[in-house]
Design a protein around this motif. Structure first.
Motif, PDB file in Angstrom:
ATOM      1  N   LYS A  46       5.742 -39.573 -13.348  1.00 47.41           N
ATOM      2  CA  LYS A  46       4.116 -39.218 -13.021  1.00 47.41           C
ATOM      3  C   LYS A  46       3.633 -40.469 -12.655  1.00 47.41           C
ATOM      4  CE  LYS A  46       4.165 -34.974 -15.647  1.00 47.41           C
ATOM      5  NZ  LYS A  46       3.632 -34.159 -16.805  1.00 47.41           N
ATOM      6  N   LEU A  47       2.521 -40.460 -11.856  1.00 51.40           N
ATOM      7  CA  LEU A  47       1.981 -41.525 -11.615  1.00 51.40           C
ATOM      8  C   LEU A  47       0.434 -41.266 -11.638  1.00 51.40           C
ATOM      9  CD1 LEU A  47       1.882 -44.489 -10.140  1.00 51.40           C
ATOM     10  CD2 LEU A  47       2.062 -43.175  -7.671  1.00 51.40           C
ATOM     11  N   ALA A  48      -0.402 -42.247 -12.281  1.00 52.01           N
ATOM     12  CA  ALA A  48      -1.726 -41.900 -12.261  1.00 52.01           C
ATOM     13  C   ALA A  48      -2.586 -43.390 -11.354  1.00 52.01           C
ATOM     14  CB  ALA A  48      -2.305 -42.324 -13.587  1.00 52.01           C
ATOM     15  N   ILE A  49      -3.231 -43.183 -10.641  1.00 50.50           N
ATOM     16  CA  ILE A  49      -3.785 -43.769  -9.661  1.00 50.50           C
ATOM     17  C   ILE A  49      -5.272 -44.051 -10.000  1.00 50.50           C
ATOM     18  CG2 ILE A  49      -4.543 -44.711  -7.410  1.00 50.50           C
ATOM     19  CD1 ILE A  49      -2.063 -43.164  -6.487  1.00 50.50           C
ATOM     20  N   PHE A  50      -5.757 -45.446 -10.589  1.00 51.49           N
ATOM     21  CA  PHE A  50      -7.142 -45.406 -11.079  1.00 51.49           C
ATOM     22  C   PHE A  50      -7.615 -46.285  -9.724  1.00 51.49           C
ATOM     23  CE2 PHE A  50      -4.945 -44.855 -14.654  1.00 51.49           C
ATOM     24  CZ  PHE A  50      -5.783 -44.305 -15.371  1.00 51.49           C
TER      25      PHE A  50
END
Length: 81
Positions: free
Chosen positions: A3-7
């Motif tokens: 899973k990847l979270a981009i801020f």
């Protein structure tokens, strides 16, 4: 599954103009200078910090531009903390 979270904090999802203006005000005040108006600060967003300082204080020495850029960085990170 990975899973990847981009801020995204460049103004697309988060409006960072208030912090940018406050950091610029702190930098100038710490240097004993009158801060630029907020609309002047907004005009230089996107330029490098030293180039921003050159645009805001074209008559100032290059050493002052670099000093203000350093003060801006410190103020910006302090505001984010």
């Amino acid at each position: 599954m990975t899973k990847l979270a981009i801020f995204d904090c460049d103004g697309t999802l988060v409006d960072s103009q208030a912090n940018i203006c406050m950091a610029m005000e702190h930098a100038f005040e710490e240097a004993g200078l009158t801060p630029p108006m907020r609309h002047e600060t907004r005009r230089v967003v996107g330029l490098s910090l030293v180039e921003s300082m050159r645009m805001l204080l074209p008559e100032a020495a290059d050493d002052l531009h670099h000093d203000l850029a350093d003060k801006y960085r410190a103020a910006f990170w302090a505001l984010r903390s």
